[in-house]
Write an enzyme that holds these catalytic residues in place. Structure first.
Site, PDB file in Angstrom:
ATOM      1  N   HIS A  46       0.921  -1.472   0.258  1.00 38.71           N
ATOM      2  CA  HIS A  46       0.333   0.099   0.311  1.00 38.71           C
ATOM      3  C   HIS A  46       1.261   1.041   0.158  1.00 38.71           C
ATOM      4  CE1 HIS A  46      -3.768   1.985  -0.219  1.00 38.71           C
ATOM      5  NE2 HIS A  46      -3.066   3.253   0.608  1.00 38.71           N
TER       6      HIS A  46
ATOM      7  N   TYR B  54       1.678   4.951  -2.049  1.00 42.27           N
ATOM      8  CA  TYR B  54       1.537   6.607  -1.957  1.00 42.27           C
ATOM      9  C   TYR B  54       3.342   6.536  -2.727  1.00 42.27           C
ATOM     10  CZ  TYR B  54      -2.157   6.381   0.442  1.00 42.27           C
ATOM     11  OH  TYR B  54      -3.945   6.181   0.739  1.00 42.27           O
TER      12      TYR B  54
ATOM     13  N   HIS C 213     -10.389   1.195 -10.348  1.00 38.76           N
ATOM     14  CA  HIS C 213     -10.169   2.382  -9.360  1.00 38.76           C
ATOM     15  C   HIS C 213      -8.709   2.674  -9.565  1.00 38.76           C
ATOM     16  CE1 HIS C 213      -8.807   3.527  -5.470  1.00 38.76           C
ATOM     17  NE2 HIS C 213      -8.294   3.405  -5.120  1.00 38.76           N
ATOM     18  N   PHE C 214      -8.160   1.571  -9.546  1.00 35.31           N
ATOM     19  CA  PHE C 214      -5.942   2.023  -9.985  1.00 35.31           C
ATOM     20  C   PHE C 214      -5.873   2.814 -11.109  1.00 35.31           C
ATOM     21  CE2 PHE C 214      -5.664  -2.724  -9.977  1.00 35.31           C
ATOM     22  CZ  PHE C 214      -5.257  -2.982 -10.673  1.00 35.31           C
ATOM     23  N   HIS C 215      -6.426   2.445 -12.597  1.00 33.12           N
ATOM     24  CA  HIS C 215      -6.532   3.220 -12.871  1.00 33.12           C
ATOM     25  C   HIS C 215      -6.784   4.748 -13.288  1.00 33.12           C
ATOM     26  CE1 HIS C 215      -5.361  -0.481 -15.297  1.00 33.12           C
ATOM     27  NE2 HIS C 215      -4.799   0.262 -15.906  1.00 33.12           N
TER      28      HIS C 215
ATOM     29  N   ARG D  22     -10.834  -9.598 -11.658  1.00 33.41           N
ATOM     30  CA  ARG D  22      -9.598  -9.334 -12.295  1.00 33.41           C
ATOM     31  C   ARG D  22      -8.387 -10.354 -12.632  1.00 33.41           C
ATOM     32  NH1 ARG D  22      -6.334  -6.161  -7.778  1.00 33.41           N
ATOM     33  NH2 ARG D  22      -4.721  -6.229  -9.240  1.00 33.41           N
ATOM     34  N   ARG D  23      -7.787  -9.854 -13.538  1.00 34.63           N
ATOM     35  CA  ARG D  23      -6.618 -11.127 -13.013  1.00 34.63           C
ATOM     36  C   ARG D  23      -6.807 -12.277 -14.174  1.00 34.63           C
ATOM     37  NH1 ARG D  23      -2.968 -11.066  -8.090  1.00 34.63           N
ATOM     38  NH2 ARG D  23      -1.776  -9.208  -9.052  1.00 34.63           N
TER      39      ARG D  23
HETATM   40  C1  HEM Z   1      -2.402   1.824 -22.118  1.00 30.56           C
HETATM   41  C2  HEM Z   1      -2.290   2.008 -20.903  1.00 30.56           C
HETATM   42  C3  HEM Z   1      -3.637   0.864 -20.387  1.00 30.56           C
HETATM   43  C4  HEM Z   1      -3.930   0.432 -20.928  1.00 30.56           C
HETATM   44  C5  HEM Z   1      -5.029  -0.636 -21.902  1.00 30.56           C
HETATM   45  C6  HEM Z   1      -4.226  -1.032 -19.279  1.00 30.56           C
HETATM   46  C7  HEM Z   1      -5.256  -1.743 -19.325  1.00 30.56           C
HETATM   47  C8  HEM Z   1      -5.159  -2.542 -18.990  1.00 30.56           C
HETATM   48  C9  HEM Z   1      -5.782  -3.825 -18.302  1.00 30.56           C
HETATM   49  C10 HEM Z   1      -7.408  -4.254 -19.442  1.00 30.56           C
HETATM   50  C11 HEM Z   1      -5.645  -4.633 -17.186  1.00 30.56           C
HETATM   51  C12 HEM Z   1      -6.667  -5.858 -16.635  1.00 30.56           C
HETATM   52  C13 HEM Z   1      -5.722  -6.751 -16.669  1.00 30.56           C
HETATM   53  C14 HEM Z   1      -6.566  -8.589 -16.054  1.00 30.56           C
HETATM   54  O1  HEM Z   1      -7.552  -7.493 -14.817  1.00 30.56           O
HETATM   55  O2  HEM Z   1      -6.860  -8.666 -16.632  1.00 30.56           O
HETATM   56  C15 HEM Z   1      -4.920  -3.880 -16.623  1.00 30.56           C
HETATM   57  C16 HEM Z   1      -4.209  -4.473 -15.040  1.00 30.56           C
HETATM   58  C17 HEM Z   1      -3.053  -3.006 -14.629  1.00 30.56           C
HETATM   59  N1  HEM Z   1      -2.490  -2.293 -14.938  1.00 30.56           N
HETATM   60 FE1  HEM Z   1      -2.899  -1.304 -16.996  1.00 30.56          FE
HETATM   61  N2  HEM Z   1      -4.215  -0.386 -18.798  1.00 30.56           N
HETATM   62  C18 HEM Z   1      -2.853   0.563 -19.173  1.00 30.56           C
HETATM   63  C19 HEM Z   1      -2.313   1.649 -17.804  1.00 30.56           C
HETATM   64  C20 HEM Z   1      -1.897   1.376 -16.861  1.00 30.56           C
HETATM   65  C21 HEM Z   1      -0.939   2.487 -16.671  1.00 30.56           C
HETATM   66  C22 HEM Z   1      -0.774   3.484 -16.894  1.00 30.56           C
HETATM   67  C23 HEM Z   1      -0.774   1.198 -15.270  1.00 30.56           C
HETATM   68  C24 HEM Z   1       0.184   2.755 -13.417  1.00 30.56           C
HETATM   69  C25 HEM Z   1       0.757   3.587 -13.908  1.00 30.56           C
HETATM   70  C26 HEM Z   1      -1.324   0.370 -15.526  1.00 30.56           C
HETATM   71  C27 HEM Z   1      -1.952  -0.425 -14.220  1.00 30.56           C
HETATM   72  C28 HEM Z   1      -2.120  -1.509 -14.230  1.00 30.56           C
HETATM   73  C29 HEM Z   1      -2.068  -2.778 -12.431  1.00 30.56           C
HETATM   74  C30 HEM Z   1      -1.188  -2.862 -11.378  1.00 30.56           C
HETATM   75  C31 HEM Z   1      -2.951  -4.146 -13.805  1.00 30.56           C
HETATM   76  C32 HEM Z   1      -3.100  -4.767 -12.588  1.00 30.56           C
HETATM   77  C33 HEM Z   1      -2.065  -5.746 -12.863  1.00 30.56           C
HETATM   78  C34 HEM Z   1      -2.310  -6.820 -12.168  1.00 30.56           C
HETATM   79  O3  HEM Z   1      -3.108  -7.148 -11.578  1.00 30.56           O
HETATM   80  O4  HEM Z   1      -1.140  -7.616 -11.951  1.00 30.56           O
HETATM   81  N3  HEM Z   1      -2.259   0.385 -16.815  1.00 30.56           N
HETATM   82  N4  HEM Z   1      -4.384  -2.569 -17.092  1.00 30.56           N
HETATM   83 CU   LIG Z   2      -3.845  -0.037  -0.844  1.00 33.44          CU
END
Ligand code: HEM
Ligand SMILES: [Cu+2]
Ligand SMILES: [Cu+2]
Lengths: 264, 580
Positions: B231, B235, B382-384, B445-446
């Site tokens: 967490h 921050y 949320h975190f996006h 998710r995931r």
């Molecule tokens: C082009 C821009 C982006 C797209 C299209 C995108 C798309 C996605 C999608 C579809 C997932 C879901 C995967 C799942 O739950 O199966 C995901 C997960 C995630 N994204 Fe992005 N994302 C983008 C940018 C970002 C940015 C800028 C960050 C952070 C700085 C980020 C951080 C994350 C994280 C932490 C996860 C979760 C990974 C996990 O569950 O282990 N994403 N993203």
């Molecule tokens: Cu947290």
């Protein structure tokens, strides 16, 4: 410290908001007595799951008036049992553990949701009011085929629900003139005795009946003796019915002179 | 003609390191964004061109590259700028600065190669463990070593800034810590405190275990240690964005920061409260008593305070700026803001989305409501908004100001920059909103293929198909936005010509300065001690009971190497084998 009046007002409003949140959530959780996942389930060595009283035969058990327990073992990439049936108007306590990695046990679209961490037992109590069908899924990554991990939860009307199971032990073949038996084991996982009648229908002629009392959380075997002379040679379909549950198979009666492989 | 006074003119040596660091960050963003598009298209079944097993390799890379590599490289670059600019002195020894950057790079490469091993047969490694690497998943040792090196690099970076500050303090014994330096140092303090969690998790358990030195770990323990760090890392991503909102946004809007003292209070609150909240990620974990979850929830709710205060100061400062520019009226001052400036507009839009993310975050933080949304796509929505926009879009927007400072060159195409930040906002509105909605009916998710054999999801409003379409569209717009950004940056750096019109390297002045804040606010030792005490209160009992119940090394938990991929039908057979 020099703080602008606007800032002070904003600060005060923020604090009220935060304390309000905490109060609401605390009331929401403690008030109606929602049970949270905590350490009540205890821990378990995954290697001992098969010897564990609760998990060696996972599934639903009746423990009180409208109370049930459901033991579930999660492992990549399936739940055992994968289909769970409980009655409406019941309180069900789930015990879920994992044999390998971390999974979840999640009833889609509801707040029945827990992590399943190896070494731990997740315990949660849920009230089911209405009949319905729900999907169960794993929402924690558990390996390459995580997305295939699913199950089913059926909440059925109370009068359609029981915990009776049948399993039958019978030979496929018998020689004309010999007697053969069809043994049906009736198990009962309710916590009261099951008094019922077992019926065997075989061929067109024979219909046998036997009364049976299956003790609570126990089982009882019913033995039907079948006289092959009455049936004659050929294939005979049979069905054992107990309390609305059925088991069927086919018995082949052969001529005594026909080869030697029919002496089962 | 006046002498140009950009950062590159003041600190040419530092500018070189920061440029290298930012390029590492942008590269991670470009690859990570592309992978995000693959995920968005795959999950929604719009386009699937990789096997679903490989989805998890992609997702591991997306998570690590974006929330570790992209964000943290940007942070160390921008904090180096903040400390040197606000102390008006260079780092003590530039070789040391290159040194920690090199360590972070080596760490990144080790992690990157071990993840790549999940899809490239020639690399005999596997790290399909996602960025949370929950045991008993076991990654290749190189993954853990790389992770540790990266974190050690950040520790050394912090040391670099601290000793620059110590040297400055000797020369300026009676002066208040300049605000940007204050922000960098308080952020580093909670980073030191919280990254101890992941360091113990890896060095005491996961790494020796992956090397075969110990043969079991306690999954709940390593998981709890991860969130001890997990967490606060949130921050850690956010603080550079906050710093930019406090020190750059008022300036870009043409005014001054409303209150320096309040900004300090905000950062002190983050220092104190960031770490004792990690258990809010484990509301649904067995083996942790309800009382500990309540403590985490209460702390989490109080963490709303600094963010609410930030919202106030940022808006007030923008209003001040607008009025300086001639803005009038109750709300019509908004029109006087420099909306054509991609740096301003990007940051303002990022702040707006953060408000929405804060709202869904409050839902997540509620101990009982969390049961509905935990690990659903709601959380990803949320975190996006938070790290994926509040931080990411702020970083991209700020780059339109920083890259000229670091290169001495004008942005290749500022209008394209404006299009880029607005495109991100639109793309994220589609993607994040749809993800939130999907989470409410339970879409996990995931998950490579959230389409199930035995049941269908039942959205209260709309349809699954419509939601999937919005995610895919949003993902495409976002990825396009990333490409526009990187194109602009590359062409600025290699194409653009040196300009004398680059503004001076300054940050926002304040309406109410540090003299209005009591000196105790600058007492970093005091706040750090309080933070340590709170962490001890929040964590000692839960950790003790986890170790008591499951042992330090767990009850004989077998490692699971994700590379050993079996066919699910074979697995079903083996299940029948092990069930009694
Ligand atoms: C082009 C821009 C982006 C797209 C299209 C995108 C798309 C996605 C999608 C579809 C997932 C879901 C995967 C799942 O739950 O199966 C995901 C997960 C995630 N994204 Fe992005 N994302 C983008 C940018 C970002 C940015 C800028 C960050 C952070 C700085 C980020 C951080 C994350 C994280 C932490 C996860 C979760 C990974 C996990 O569950 O282990 N994403 N993203
Ligand atoms: Cu947290
Ligand atoms: Cu799973």
């Amino acid at each position: 410290m020099n703080i602008h009046t606007y800032e002070k007002t904003w600060l005060a409003v923020s604090m009220v908001l935060i304390v309000g949140f905490i109060a609401t959530v605390t009331y929401g959780a403690v008030g109606p007595g929602i049970a949270m996942i905590d350490d009540d389930g205890g821990s378990i060595d995954p290697d001992t799951i098969n010897d564990d009283e609760r998990f060696n035969d996972p599934g639903v058990t009746h423990v009180g008036e409208n109370e049930y327990e459901a033991a579930v073992v999660a492992q990549a990439w399936t739940y055992t049992p994968s289909e769970i049936t409980v009655p409406a108007n019941s309180t069900v306590t789930f015990y879920v553990t994992s044999r390998d990695v971390t999974h979840s046990f999640t009833v889609a679209g509801t707040n029945v949701n827990t992590m399943v961490v190896p070494g731990q037992i997740s315990e949660m109590t849920v009230e089911f009011d209405e009949p319905g069908e729900y999907g169960i899924l794993c929402n924690e990554y558990c390996g390459a085929y995580h997305h295939t991990m699913e199950g089913k939860l059926n909440v059925v009307p109370q009068d359609e629900f029981d915990l009776t199971e049948l399993s039958t032990d019978a030979s496929d073949e018998a020689q004309l003139g010999n007697q053969t038996t069809i043994n049906t084991t009736v198990s009962n996982d309710m916590n009261y005795d099951l008094e019922t009648t077992a019926t065997l229908e075989i061929g067109d002629q024979q219909s046998l009946e036997q009364d049976v009392t299956v003790p609570a959380h126990g089982s009882e075997t019913v033995e039907f003796a079948v006289d092959t002379t009455d049936l004659g040679t050929g294939d005979h379909d049979w069905t054992v019915t107990v309390d609305g549950h059925e088991e069927s198979d086919t018995l082949t009666v052969t001529n005594a002179t026909e080869g030697g492989d029919g002496d089962a | 003609m006046a002498m140009r006074n950009a950062y590159i003119d003041q600190f040419p040596k530092e500018a070189r390191v920061i440029r290298a660091i930012l390029w590492s960050s942008f590269l991670a963003l470009t690859i990570g964004g592309t992978l995000g598009l693959i995920q968005g298209l795959h999950r929604t079944n719009v386009l699937r061109f990789i096997p679903s097993q490989d989805y998890y390799t992609v997702l591991t890379a997306h998570g690590v590259l974006l929330v570790i590599t992209f964000t943290i490289f940007f942070l160390v670059g921008i904090f180096t700028w903040a400390v040197t600019t606000s102390l008006d002195r260079g780092v003590k020894d530039i070789r040391f600065t290159w040194g920690w950057y090199a360590i972070m790079m080596i760490g990144t490469l080790l992690v990157g190669v071990s993840i790549l091993g999940g899809v490239v047969d020639q690399i005999p490694m596997n790290a399909d463990v996602l960025y949370t690497f929950y045991s008993p998943f076991q990654a290749h040792p190189a993954f853990y070593v790389g992770f540790v090196l990266f974190v050690v690099g950040t520790w050394l970076a912090g040391f670099d800034w601290f000793r620059t500050w110590w040297a400055w303090k000797k020369d300026n014994p009676d002066e208040r810590i300049p605000l940007p330096t204050f922000m960098a140092l308080t952020t580093m303090l909670f980073w030191y405190l919280s990254s101890i969690g992941v360091a113990i998790s890896i060095l005491a358990f996961l790494l020796p275990w992956s090397l075969g030195i110990i043969d079991s770990v306690n999954p709940l323990l390593t998981r709890t240690l991860f969130w001890f760090f997990g967490h606060p890392v949130v921050y850690f991503w956010l603080m550079p964005a906050y710093m930019l909102w406090y020190t750059m946004l008022p300036k870009l809007s043409g005014g001054k920061l409303f209150s320096d003292p309040l900004a300090r209070v905000v950062f002190v609150l983050f220092l104190i409260l960031s770490t004792p909240v990690g258990i809010h990620h484990q509301y649904l974990d067995p083996g942790i008593a309800e009382g500990f979850k309540f403590i985490a929830m209460t702390n989490t709710m109080f963490l709303l305070l600094p963010s609410l205060l930030t919202a106030f100061t940022v808006v007030a400062s923008m209003e001040h700026g607008a009025r300086q520019r001639g803005g009038k009226g109750y709300l019509s001052w908004l029109k006087a803001l420099p909306w054509r400036d991609p740096a301003f507009t990007g940051m303002a839009l990022a702040g707006l989305m953060f408000a929405a993310g804060g709202f869904s975050g409050m839902i997540n933080a509620g101990l009982s409501i969390n049961y509905l949304v935990h690990n659903s796509w709601w959380v990803v929505g949320h975190f996006h908004l938070t790290v994926g926009t509040a931080a990411a879009l702020t970083f991209m927007a700020a780059s339109y100001w920083f890259i000229p400072q670091l290169t001495g060159k004008e942005i290749w195409n500022r209008s394209l920059g404006l299009v880029q930040v607005v495109l991100w906002f639109i793309g994220m509105t589609f993607m994040s909103n749809a993800m939130h909605r999907a989470g409410l009916f339970g879409m996990p998710r995931r998950t490579a293929e959230p389409q199930y054999q035995g049941f269908d999801f039942e959205p209260a409003v709309g349809t699954v198909a419509e939601i999937d379409a919005q995610v895919a569209l949003g993902a495409a717009l976002l990825t396009l936005s990333v490409y526009l950004f990187i194109t602009n940056m590359v062409l600025t750096t290699i194409g653009g010509s040196t300009s004398d019109a680059i503004p001076d390297n300054t940050y926002a002045g304040t309406l109410s300065g540090p003299e209005d804040a009591p000196v105790i606010i600058d007492n970093l030792k005091l706040w750090t001690s309080i933070a340590v005490v709170l962490v001890i209160i929040a964590y000692s009992l839960p950790l003790a009971s986890i170790i008591d119940a499951g042992g330090l090394f767990g009850p004989g938990i077998d490692p699971w190497k994700p590379s050993v991929v079996a066919d699910p039908s074979l697995v079903l057979e083996s299940v029948r084998g092990v069930m009694p």
